[in-house]
Design a protein around this motif. Structure first.
Motif, PDB file in Angstrom:
ATOM      1  N   GLY A 256       0.791  -1.217   0.000  1.00 53.69           N
ATOM      2  CA  GLY A 256       0.000   0.000   0.000  1.00 53.69           C
ATOM      3  C   GLY A 256       0.819   1.261   0.000  1.00 53.69           C
ATOM      4  O   GLY A 256       2.031   1.255  -0.188  1.00 53.69           O
ATOM      5  N   VAL A 257       0.108   2.370   0.223  1.00 53.75           N
ATOM      6  CA  VAL A 257       0.695   3.709   0.273  1.00 53.75           C
ATOM      7  C   VAL A 257       0.137   4.392   1.509  1.00 53.75           C
ATOM      8  O   VAL A 257      -1.075   4.372   1.748  1.00 53.75           O
ATOM      9  CB  VAL A 257       0.319   4.524  -0.991  1.00 53.75           C
ATOM     10  N   THR A 258       1.008   5.012   2.310  1.00 60.34           N
ATOM     11  CA  THR A 258       0.568   5.707   3.516  1.00 60.34           C
ATOM     12  C   THR A 258      -0.051   7.053   3.152  1.00 60.34           C
ATOM     13  O   THR A 258       0.041   7.506   2.004  1.00 60.34           O
ATOM     14  CB  THR A 258       1.748   5.958   4.468  1.00 60.34           C
ATOM     15  N   ALA A 259      -0.647   7.708   4.132  1.00 63.27           N
ATOM     16  CA  ALA A 259      -1.219   9.041   3.928  1.00 63.27           C
ATOM     17  C   ALA A 259      -0.152  10.041   3.500  1.00 63.27           C
ATOM     18  O   ALA A 259      -0.447  11.026   2.814  1.00 63.27           O
ATOM     19  CB  ALA A 259      -1.909   9.513   5.211  1.00 63.27           C
ATOM     20  N   GLU A 260       1.106   9.760   3.882  1.00 59.88           N
ATOM     21  CA  GLU A 260       2.223  10.636   3.510  1.00 59.88           C
ATOM     22  C   GLU A 260       2.807  10.268   2.149  1.00 59.88           C
ATOM     23  O   GLU A 260       3.868  10.738   1.768  1.00 59.88           O
ATOM     24  CB  GLU A 260       3.324  10.574   4.572  1.00 59.88           C
ATOM     25  N   GLN A 261       2.124   9.382   1.423  1.00 60.07           N
ATOM     26  CA  GLN A 261       2.542   8.922   0.095  1.00 60.07           C
ATOM     27  C   GLN A 261       3.821   8.092   0.114  1.00 60.07           C
ATOM     28  O   GLN A 261       4.597   8.093  -0.843  1.00 60.07           O
ATOM     29  CB  GLN A 261       2.684  10.105  -0.879  1.00 60.07           C
ATOM     30  N   LEU A 262       4.069   7.376   1.215  1.00 58.22           N
ATOM     31  CA  LEU A 262       5.185   6.443   1.303  1.00 58.22           C
ATOM     32  C   LEU A 262       4.684   5.057   0.925  1.00 58.22           C
ATOM     33  O   LEU A 262       3.695   4.578   1.472  1.00 58.22           O
ATOM     34  CB  LEU A 262       5.764   6.426   2.722  1.00 58.22           C
ATOM     35  N   HIS A 263       5.356   4.422  -0.008  1.00 59.15           N
ATOM     36  CA  HIS A 263       4.980   3.090  -0.465  1.00 59.15           C
ATOM     37  C   HIS A 263       5.580   2.043   0.468  1.00 59.15           C
ATOM     38  O   HIS A 263       6.681   2.216   0.971  1.00 59.15           O
ATOM     39  CB  HIS A 263       5.484   2.865  -1.883  1.00 59.15           C
ATOM     40  N   TYR A 264       4.843   0.983   0.681  1.00 60.13           N
ATOM     41  CA  TYR A 264       5.330  -0.064   1.588  1.00 60.13           C
ATOM     42  C   TYR A 264       4.765  -1.417   1.205  1.00 60.13           C
ATOM     43  O   TYR A 264       3.788  -1.513   0.460  1.00 60.13           O
ATOM     44  CB  TYR A 264       4.939   0.249   3.035  1.00 60.13           C
ATOM     45  N   PHE A 265       5.422  -2.451   1.722  1.00 63.92           N
ATOM     46  CA  PHE A 265       4.836  -3.781   1.742  1.00 63.92           C
ATOM     47  C   PHE A 265       5.305  -4.447   3.018  1.00 63.92           C
ATOM     48  O   PHE A 265       6.408  -4.206   3.494  1.00 63.92           O
ATOM     49  CB  PHE A 265       5.146  -4.616   0.489  1.00 63.92           C
ATOM     50  N   SER A 266       4.440  -5.243   3.622  1.00 61.16           N
ATOM     51  CA  SER A 266       4.803  -5.989   4.820  1.00 61.16           C
ATOM     52  C   SER A 266       4.967  -7.438   4.412  1.00 61.16           C
ATOM     53  O   SER A 266       4.232  -7.954   3.579  1.00 61.16           O
ATOM     54  CB  SER A 266       3.739  -5.842   5.908  1.00 61.16           C
ATOM     55  N   MET A 267       6.000  -8.055   4.994  1.00 64.28           N
ATOM     56  CA  MET A 267       6.304  -9.419   4.616  1.00 64.28           C
ATOM     57  C   MET A 267       6.553 -10.299   5.822  1.00 64.28           C
ATOM     58  O   MET A 267       6.714  -9.813   6.938  1.00 64.28           O
ATOM     59  CB  MET A 267       7.499  -9.447   3.667  1.00 64.28           C
ATOM     60  N   GLN A 268       6.572 -11.569   5.576  1.00 62.65           N
ATOM     61  CA  GLN A 268       6.788 -12.596   6.593  1.00 62.65           C
ATOM     62  C   GLN A 268       8.135 -12.379   7.274  1.00 62.65           C
ATOM     63  O   GLN A 268       9.133 -12.086   6.630  1.00 62.65           O
ATOM     64  CB  GLN A 268       6.764 -13.948   5.887  1.00 62.65           C
ATOM     65  N   PHE A 269       8.167 -12.520   8.601  1.00 59.27           N
ATOM     66  CA  PHE A 269       9.412 -12.439   9.357  1.00 59.27           C
ATOM     67  C   PHE A 269      10.089 -13.798   9.336  1.00 59.27           C
ATOM     68  O   PHE A 269       9.467 -14.821   9.595  1.00 59.27           O
ATOM     69  CB  PHE A 269       9.141 -12.036  10.809  1.00 59.27           C
ATOM     70  N   LEU A 270      11.360 -13.802   8.999  1.00 58.53           N
ATOM     71  CA  LEU A 270      12.137 -15.034   9.013  1.00 58.53           C
ATOM     72  C   LEU A 270      13.275 -14.869  10.009  1.00 58.53           C
ATOM     73  O   LEU A 270      14.161 -14.027   9.809  1.00 58.53           O
ATOM     74  CB  LEU A 270      12.712 -15.332   7.625  1.00 58.53           C
ATOM     75  N   PRO A 271      13.267 -15.634  11.086  1.00 62.94           N
ATOM     76  CA  PRO A 271      14.347 -15.512  12.066  1.00 62.94           C
ATOM     77  C   PRO A 271      15.683 -15.937  11.454  1.00 62.94           C
ATOM     78  O   PRO A 271      15.722 -16.740  10.533  1.00 62.94           O
ATOM     79  CB  PRO A 271      13.930 -16.463  13.189  1.00 62.94           C
ATOM     80  N   GLY A 272      16.749 -15.375  11.948  1.00 64.50           N
ATOM     81  CA  GLY A 272      18.072 -15.751  11.456  1.00 64.50           C
ATOM     82  C   GLY A 272      18.664 -14.758  10.486  1.00 64.50           C
ATOM     83  O   GLY A 272      19.797 -14.899  10.075  1.00 64.50           O
ATOM     84  N   GLY A 273      17.905 -13.742  10.094  1.00 62.62           N
ATOM     85  CA  GLY A 273      18.433 -12.729   9.197  1.00 62.62           C
ATOM     86  C   GLY A 273      18.406 -13.138   7.739  1.00 62.62           C
ATOM     87  O   GLY A 273      17.983 -14.241   7.394  1.00 62.62           O
ATOM     88  N   ASP A 274      18.875 -12.236   6.904  1.00 62.10           N
ATOM     89  CA  ASP A 274      18.902 -12.533   5.479  1.00 62.10           C
ATOM     90  C   ASP A 274      20.179 -13.294   5.119  1.00 62.10           C
ATOM     91  O   ASP A 274      21.034 -13.542   5.964  1.00 62.10           O
ATOM     92  CB  ASP A 274      18.749 -11.255   4.649  1.00 62.10           C
ATOM     93  N   LEU A 275      20.290 -13.663   3.858  1.00 60.07           N
ATOM     94  CA  LEU A 275      21.423 -14.487   3.431  1.00 60.07           C
ATOM     95  C   LEU A 275      22.752 -13.767   3.651  1.00 60.07           C
ATOM     96  O   LEU A 275      23.717 -14.385   4.085  1.00 60.07           O
ATOM     97  CB  LEU A 275      21.257 -14.892   1.965  1.00 60.07           C
ATOM     98  N   ALA A 276      22.814 -12.471   3.385  1.00 61.66           N
ATOM     99  CA  ALA A 276      24.063 -11.726   3.582  1.00 61.66           C
ATOM    100  C   ALA A 276      24.485 -11.758   5.047  1.00 61.66           C
ATOM    101  O   ALA A 276      25.667 -11.968   5.362  1.00 61.66           O
ATOM    102  CB  ALA A 276      23.900 -10.285   3.102  1.00 61.66           C
ATOM    103  N   GLN A 277      23.540 -11.592   5.963  1.00 60.85           N
ATOM    104  CA  GLN A 277      23.851 -11.642   7.393  1.00 60.85           C
ATOM    105  C   GLN A 277      24.338 -13.035   7.777  1.00 60.85           C
ATOM    106  O   GLN A 277      25.290 -13.177   8.545  1.00 60.85           O
ATOM    107  CB  GLN A 277      22.619 -11.274   8.219  1.00 60.85           C
ATOM    108  N   ARG A 278      23.677 -14.037   7.265  1.00 58.46           N
ATOM    109  CA  ARG A 278      24.074 -15.416   7.584  1.00 58.46           C
ATOM    110  C   ARG A 278      25.481 -15.715   7.069  1.00 58.46           C
ATOM    111  O   ARG A 278      26.265 -16.378   7.739  1.00 58.46           O
ATOM    112  CB  ARG A 278      23.067 -16.401   6.996  1.00 58.46           C
ATOM    113  N   MET A 279      25.808 -15.205   5.895  1.00 53.81           N
ATOM    114  CA  MET A 279      27.133 -15.459   5.332  1.00 53.81           C
ATOM    115  C   MET A 279      28.213 -14.726   6.138  1.00 53.81           C
ATOM    116  O   MET A 279      29.304 -15.266   6.327  1.00 53.81           O
ATOM    117  CB  MET A 279      27.169 -15.064   3.861  1.00 53.81           C
TER     118      MET A 279
END
Length: 68
Positions: free
Chosen positions: A26-49
């Motif tokens: 969606g888009v906030t009242a301040e016209q900021l675009h966003y998407f919410s996504m599933q939380f995955l514990p352990g961080g992203d691949l770059a953090q894991r590496m």
């Protein structure tokens, strides 16, 4: 703006065990675009590496990405 929303909604429509779920787009009242996504514990691949990851785990993760 239109492209962001279109692509986020397209990804949100995908269902696969190796694709992170997107729950809302969606888009906030301040016209900021966003998407919410599933939380995955352990961080992203770059953090894991950075923390150190075994070669077999890298192969497993990359195989899952390729399947997605």
């Amino acid at each position: 703006s239109k492209r962001f929303l279109r692509e986020a909604r397209t990804i949100a429509a995908l269902t696969h065990p190796n694709i992170v779920a997107i729950y809302e787009v969606g888009v906030t009242a301040e016209q900021l675009h966003y998407f919410s996504m599933q939380f995955l514990p352990g961080g992203d691949l770059a953090q894991r590496m950075r923390r150190g990851i075994e070669p077999a785990e890298i192969v497993r993760v990359l195989s899952g990405i390729a399947k997605a």
